[in-house]
Design an enzyme around this catalytic site. Sequence first.
Site, short mmCIF file in Angstrom:
data_model
loop_
_atom_site.label_atom_id
_atom_site.label_comp_id
_atom_site.label_asym_id
_atom_site.label_seq_id
_atom_site.Cartn_x
_atom_site.Cartn_y
_atom_site.Cartn_z
N ASN A 136 51.67 67.69 65.16
CA ASN A 136 52.93 67.95 64.44
C ASN A 136 53.72 69.12 65.04
O ASN A 136 54.65 69.62 64.44
CB ASN A 136 52.63 68.22 62.95
N GLU A 143 52.23 75.85 60.91
CA GLU A 143 52.63 74.49 60.61
C GLU A 143 54.16 74.38 60.55
O GLU A 143 54.84 75.39 60.38
CB GLU A 143 52.04 74.08 59.24
#
Length: 240
Positions: A136, A143
């Site tokens: 990702n 993140e």
Amino acid sequence: MEIKVFENDSDLARCAADYFEETITAKPDAVLGLATGASPVETYKELIRRCKAGRISFKKVTTFNLDEYCDLPRDDKNSYYTFMRENLFDKIDIPAENVHIEDGNAADPDAECRAYDEKIKAAGRIDLQLLGIGTNGHIGFNEPAEAFTEGTFRIRLSESTVKANSRYFTDSAMPEYAVTMGIGSIMRAKRILLIATGAAKAEAIRNTVKGPISPACPASVLRLHPDAVLLLDAEAAALL
Ligand code: GLP
């Protein structure tokens, strides 16, 4: 951002190890930022070979790891502490006191994060920071988010990271939280090397290189760094 594409993993690992060798030769007490995951394993093997052959020594080197899981015993087989011992530290000549990895089990995680940042600051700037990349686009455990992060902090892992990393947790549940160096800490390194191999990383690499510079793809921030190098295999580079 410089991009180098390699035909095989050993050529890529040799090139990554060359950057380390250059850094340590020029500055024997270099400060290194280290990464875990499958991506750096071949590079670590090459560094071990060069250390055993007497080409490089880590006796004066200081290291800071990017991240560690929370709520996982330090000696668990899946802790990054165990990973680093098995894949590098136990096989090179680095003194144990020169090695730093966040404590994912600290009673006061915020205090642990601040203390980790202070230790990095006291060591001076990181000379060479090694990174992998999540599918990702995460670097360390930063993140995809609304904003770029700064120093070390505790994070709840995203669903896609839990899915991608749970393959390692065959006997126990994958932790939901981790402690990671922030984007600010990573970007302060003098030079950054990111290794990505395999088709699963192709989209993240395309977003890193060609997408908007955005915290939605944390690795895209590396385009703002004056000395960031991507070391890729053909599969990871396929969408460029
Ligand atoms: C983990 C680590 C990252 C690493 C990423 C990719 O989530 N926190 O630092 O870059 O996984 O791992 P791999 O190299 O195994 O694909």
